[in-house]
Scaffold this motif. Structure first.
Motif, PDB file in Angstrom:
ATOM      1  N   ILE A  50       0.777  -1.232   0.019  1.00  0.00           N
ATOM      2  CA  ILE A  50      -0.080   0.088   0.163  1.00  0.00           C
ATOM      3  C   ILE A  50       1.075   1.226  -0.085  1.00  0.00           C
ATOM      4  O   ILE A  50       1.776   1.300   1.024  1.00  0.00           O
ATOM      5  N   GLU A  51       0.691   2.010  -1.049  1.00  0.00           N
ATOM      6  CA  GLU A  51       1.309   3.236  -0.959  1.00  0.00           C
ATOM      7  C   GLU A  51       0.587   4.340  -0.139  1.00  0.00           C
ATOM      8  O   GLU A  51      -0.697   4.359  -0.153  1.00  0.00           O
ATOM      9  N   MET A  52       1.311   5.104   0.723  1.00  0.00           N
ATOM     10  CA  MET A  52       0.539   6.236   1.554  1.00  0.00           C
ATOM     11  C   MET A  52       0.070   7.249   0.631  1.00  0.00           C
ATOM     12  O   MET A  52       0.762   7.716  -0.264  1.00  0.00           O
ATOM     13  N   LYS A  53      -1.160   7.681   1.067  1.00  0.00           N
ATOM     14  CA  LYS A  53      -1.642   8.759   0.257  1.00  0.00           C
ATOM     15  C   LYS A  53      -2.602   9.430   1.288  1.00  0.00           C
ATOM     16  O   LYS A  53      -3.126   9.002   2.442  1.00  0.00           O
ATOM     17  N   PRO A  54      -3.072  10.845   1.122  1.00  0.00           N
ATOM     18  CA  PRO A  54      -3.718  11.708   1.998  1.00  0.00           C
ATOM     19  C   PRO A  54      -4.984  10.909   2.336  1.00  0.00           C
ATOM     20  O   PRO A  54      -5.483  11.142   3.604  1.00  0.00           O
ATOM     21  N   GLU A  55      -5.628  10.207   1.522  1.00  0.00           N
ATOM     22  CA  GLU A  55      -7.022   9.603   1.790  1.00  0.00           C
ATOM     23  C   GLU A  55      -7.051   8.506   2.912  1.00  0.00           C
ATOM     24  O   GLU A  55      -7.814   7.963   3.389  1.00  0.00           O
ATOM     25  N   LEU A  56      -5.557   8.005   3.411  1.00  0.00           N
ATOM     26  CA  LEU A  56      -5.566   7.059   4.188  1.00  0.00           C
ATOM     27  C   LEU A  56      -5.034   7.616   5.503  1.00  0.00           C
ATOM     28  O   LEU A  56      -4.681   6.801   6.653  1.00  0.00           O
ATOM     29  N   VAL A  57      -4.875   8.573   5.729  1.00  0.00           N
ATOM     30  CA  VAL A  57      -4.270   9.391   7.027  1.00  0.00           C
ATOM     31  C   VAL A  57      -5.288   9.348   8.338  1.00  0.00           C
ATOM     32  O   VAL A  57      -6.598   9.484   8.028  1.00  0.00           O
ATOM     33  N   GLY A  58      -5.148   8.801   9.360  1.00  0.00           N
ATOM     34  CA  GLY A  58      -5.787   8.619  10.409  1.00  0.00           C
ATOM     35  C   GLY A  58      -5.671   9.575  11.544  1.00  0.00           C
ATOM     36  O   GLY A  58      -6.326   9.853  12.430  1.00  0.00           O
ATOM     37  N   HIS A  59      -4.204  10.082  11.561  1.00  0.00           N
ATOM     38  CA  HIS A  59      -3.856  11.070  12.285  1.00  0.00           C
ATOM     39  C   HIS A  59      -3.053  12.176  11.630  1.00  0.00           C
ATOM     40  O   HIS A  59      -2.063  12.080  11.293  1.00  0.00           O
ATOM     41  N   TYR A  60      -3.840  13.399  11.562  1.00  0.00           N
ATOM     42  CA  TYR A  60      -3.310  14.425  10.411  1.00  0.00           C
ATOM     43  C   TYR A  60      -2.093  14.996  10.996  1.00  0.00           C
ATOM     44  O   TYR A  60      -1.277  15.232  10.050  1.00  0.00           O
ATOM     45  N   ALA A  61      -1.812  15.101  12.392  1.00  0.00           N
ATOM     46  CA  ALA A  61      -0.602  15.846  12.866  1.00  0.00           C
ATOM     47  C   ALA A  61       0.659  14.958  12.613  1.00  0.00           C
ATOM     48  O   ALA A  61       1.767  15.515  12.403  1.00  0.00           O
ATOM     49  N   TYR A  62       0.636  13.473  12.528  1.00  0.00           N
ATOM     50  CA  TYR A  62       1.652  12.721  12.279  1.00  0.00           C
ATOM     51  C   TYR A  62       1.599  12.047  10.878  1.00  0.00           C
ATOM     52  O   TYR A  62       2.641  11.281  10.588  1.00  0.00           O
ATOM     53  N   ASN A  63       0.730  12.405   9.967  1.00  0.00           N
ATOM     54  CA  ASN A  63       0.353  11.581   8.624  1.00  0.00           C
ATOM     55  C   ASN A  63       0.639  10.202   8.864  1.00  0.00           C
ATOM     56  O   ASN A  63       1.077   9.495   7.922  1.00  0.00           O
ATOM     57  N   ARG A  64      -0.018   9.859   9.884  1.00  0.00           N
ATOM     58  CA  ARG A  64      -0.025   8.524  10.154  1.00  0.00           C
ATOM     59  C   ARG A  64      -1.274   7.677   9.583  1.00  0.00           C
ATOM     60  O   ARG A  64      -2.545   8.189   9.536  1.00  0.00           O
ATOM     61  N   ILE A  65      -0.956   6.457   9.127  1.00  0.00           N
ATOM     62  CA  ILE A  65      -2.239   5.628   8.304  1.00  0.00           C
ATOM     63  C   ILE A  65      -3.125   5.071   9.299  1.00  0.00           C
ATOM     64  O   ILE A  65      -2.799   4.942  10.612  1.00  0.00           O
ATOM     65  N   HIS A  66      -4.524   5.113   8.957  1.00  0.00           N
ATOM     66  CA  HIS A  66      -5.444   4.970   9.670  1.00  0.00           C
ATOM     67  C   HIS A  66      -5.458   3.381   9.896  1.00  0.00           C
ATOM     68  O   HIS A  66      -5.189   2.449   9.312  1.00  0.00           O
ATOM     69  N   GLY A  67      -5.697   3.219  11.463  1.00  0.00           N
ATOM     70  CA  GLY A  67      -5.868   1.913  11.786  1.00  0.00           C
ATOM     71  C   GLY A  67      -6.737   0.841  11.205  1.00  0.00           C
ATOM     72  O   GLY A  67      -6.485  -0.234  11.041  1.00  0.00           O
ATOM     73  N   GLY A  68      -7.826   1.273  10.681  1.00  0.00           N
ATOM     74  CA  GLY A  68      -8.727   0.555   9.803  1.00  0.00           C
ATOM     75  C   GLY A  68      -8.305   0.238   8.567  1.00  0.00           C
ATOM     76  O   GLY A  68      -8.479  -0.896   8.026  1.00  0.00           O
ATOM     77  N   VAL A  69      -7.453   0.858   7.876  1.00  0.00           N
ATOM     78  CA  VAL A  69      -6.645   0.583   6.613  1.00  0.00           C
ATOM     79  C   VAL A  69      -5.733  -0.532   6.809  1.00  0.00           C
ATOM     80  O   VAL A  69      -5.626  -1.353   6.151  1.00  0.00           O
ATOM     81  N   ILE A  70      -5.022  -0.373   8.087  1.00  0.00           N
ATOM     82  CA  ILE A  70      -4.261  -1.503   8.484  1.00  0.00           C
ATOM     83  C   ILE A  70      -5.067  -2.740   8.705  1.00  0.00           C
ATOM     84  O   ILE A  70      -4.685  -3.681   8.029  1.00  0.00           O
ATOM     85  N   SER A  71      -6.129  -2.530   9.491  1.00  0.00           N
ATOM     86  CA  SER A  71      -7.098  -3.822   9.624  1.00  0.00           C
ATOM     87  C   SER A  71      -7.459  -4.454   8.351  1.00  0.00           C
ATOM     88  O   SER A  71      -7.742  -5.590   8.288  1.00  0.00           O
ATOM     89  N   ALA A  72      -8.163  -3.493   7.596  1.00  0.00           N
ATOM     90  CA  ALA A  72      -8.632  -4.031   6.438  1.00  0.00           C
ATOM     91  C   ALA A  72      -7.591  -4.614   5.457  1.00  0.00           C
ATOM     92  O   ALA A  72      -7.997  -5.500   4.938  1.00  0.00           O
ATOM     93  N   GLY A  73      -6.494  -3.984   5.236  1.00  0.00           N
ATOM     94  CA  GLY A  73      -5.350  -4.562   4.535  1.00  0.00           C
ATOM     95  C   GLY A  73      -4.973  -6.083   4.968  1.00  0.00           C
ATOM     96  O   GLY A  73      -4.813  -6.960   4.183  1.00  0.00           O
ATOM     97  N   LEU A  74      -4.950  -6.324   6.338  1.00  0.00           N
ATOM     98  CA  LEU A  74      -4.346  -7.409   6.724  1.00  0.00           C
ATOM     99  C   LEU A  74      -5.519  -8.478   6.684  1.00  0.00           C
ATOM    100  O   LEU A  74      -5.264  -9.586   6.200  1.00  0.00           O
ATOM    101  N   ASP A  75      -6.841  -8.105   6.910  1.00  0.00           N
ATOM    102  CA  ASP A  75      -8.014  -8.941   6.500  1.00  0.00           C
ATOM    103  C   ASP A  75      -7.819  -9.624   5.150  1.00  0.00           C
ATOM    104  O   ASP A  75      -8.208 -10.751   4.738  1.00  0.00           O
ATOM    105  N   ALA A  76      -7.780  -8.500   4.279  1.00  0.00           N
ATOM    106  CA  ALA A  76      -7.660  -8.933   2.820  1.00  0.00           C
ATOM    107  C   ALA A  76      -6.565  -9.829   2.561  1.00  0.00           C
ATOM    108  O   ALA A  76      -6.667 -10.744   1.486  1.00  0.00           O
ATOM    109  N   MET A  77      -5.307  -9.563   2.926  1.00  0.00           N
ATOM    110  CA  MET A  77      -4.273 -10.409   2.775  1.00  0.00           C
ATOM    111  C   MET A  77      -4.415 -11.679   3.331  1.00  0.00           C
ATOM    112  O   MET A  77      -4.081 -12.837   2.683  1.00  0.00           O
ATOM    113  N   GLY A  78      -5.002 -11.693   4.273  1.00  0.00           N
ATOM    114  CA  GLY A  78      -5.410 -13.281   4.923  1.00  0.00           C
ATOM    115  C   GLY A  78      -6.118 -13.885   4.173  1.00  0.00           C
ATOM    116  O   GLY A  78      -6.148 -15.288   3.846  1.00  0.00           O
TER     117      GLY A  78
END
Length: 161
Positions: A50-78
């Motif tokens: 997954i390439e980081m992009k603005p639509e995936l930000v979960g915390h704007y101050a740190y440009n951190r990826i949203h936990g839901g993206v992590i969860s959904a991505g790992l679920d899909a990969m499983g």
């Protein structure tokens, strides 16, 4: 009867890989929204990115990826790892026949452990099947940062029949 997934199988045919990529990257539209791309598809495990992009930000101050993206991505990969394991189990069938086996696949249990903040330009997602039974499959997944450090880990169970 269950099958432990320990030993590498013969490689997949190009048409099976193309069909699975099409299902995963195009027909499952949410994966497209996430930008989830398959980088390796083998019977013993799968890898995505997954390439980081603005639509995936979960915390704007740190440009951190949203936990839901992590969860959904790992679920899909499983789920993809289970598809690969099922495909490897039925190599005697034509690729098109094996691709039709995935209609009933669904997540029945998912656990994600967030270990480090998801900050980076891109992320690698890995998954492999621990056990493939006649009705349920169990998987283990990892979400890694650009430096290869594990940021999150997951485990899931999928209904396969």
């Amino acid at each position: 009867m269950s099958q432990a997934i320990n030993t590498p199988s013969q490689p997949f045919e190009p048409e099976f890989i193309a069909g699975l990529k099409s299902i995963f990257e195009e027909k499952i539209v949410f994966n497209k929204v996430l930008g989830l791309q398959i980088t390796s598809l083998r019977p013993e495990g799968v890898v995505g990115r997954i390439e980081m992009k603005p639509e995936l930000v979960g915390h704007y101050a740190y440009n951190r990826i949203h936990g839901g993206v992590i969860s959904a991505g790992l679920d899909a990969m499983g789920g993809l790892a289970v598809m690969a394991a099922i495909g490897a189990k039925h190599m005697d069938e034509l690729p098109e026949q094996r691709l039709h086996r995935f209609a009933k696949l669904g997540t029945i249990d998912l656990r994600i452990d967030y270990l480090r903040p998801g900050i980076g330009s891109h992320f690698e997602l890995r998954a492999h099947v621990l056990r493939l039974g006649s009705r349920v499959a169990s998987t283990r997944m990892e979400f890694l940062g650009p430096d290869g450090q594990i940021m999150s880990a997951g485990a899931a169970a999928y209904i396969v029949s």
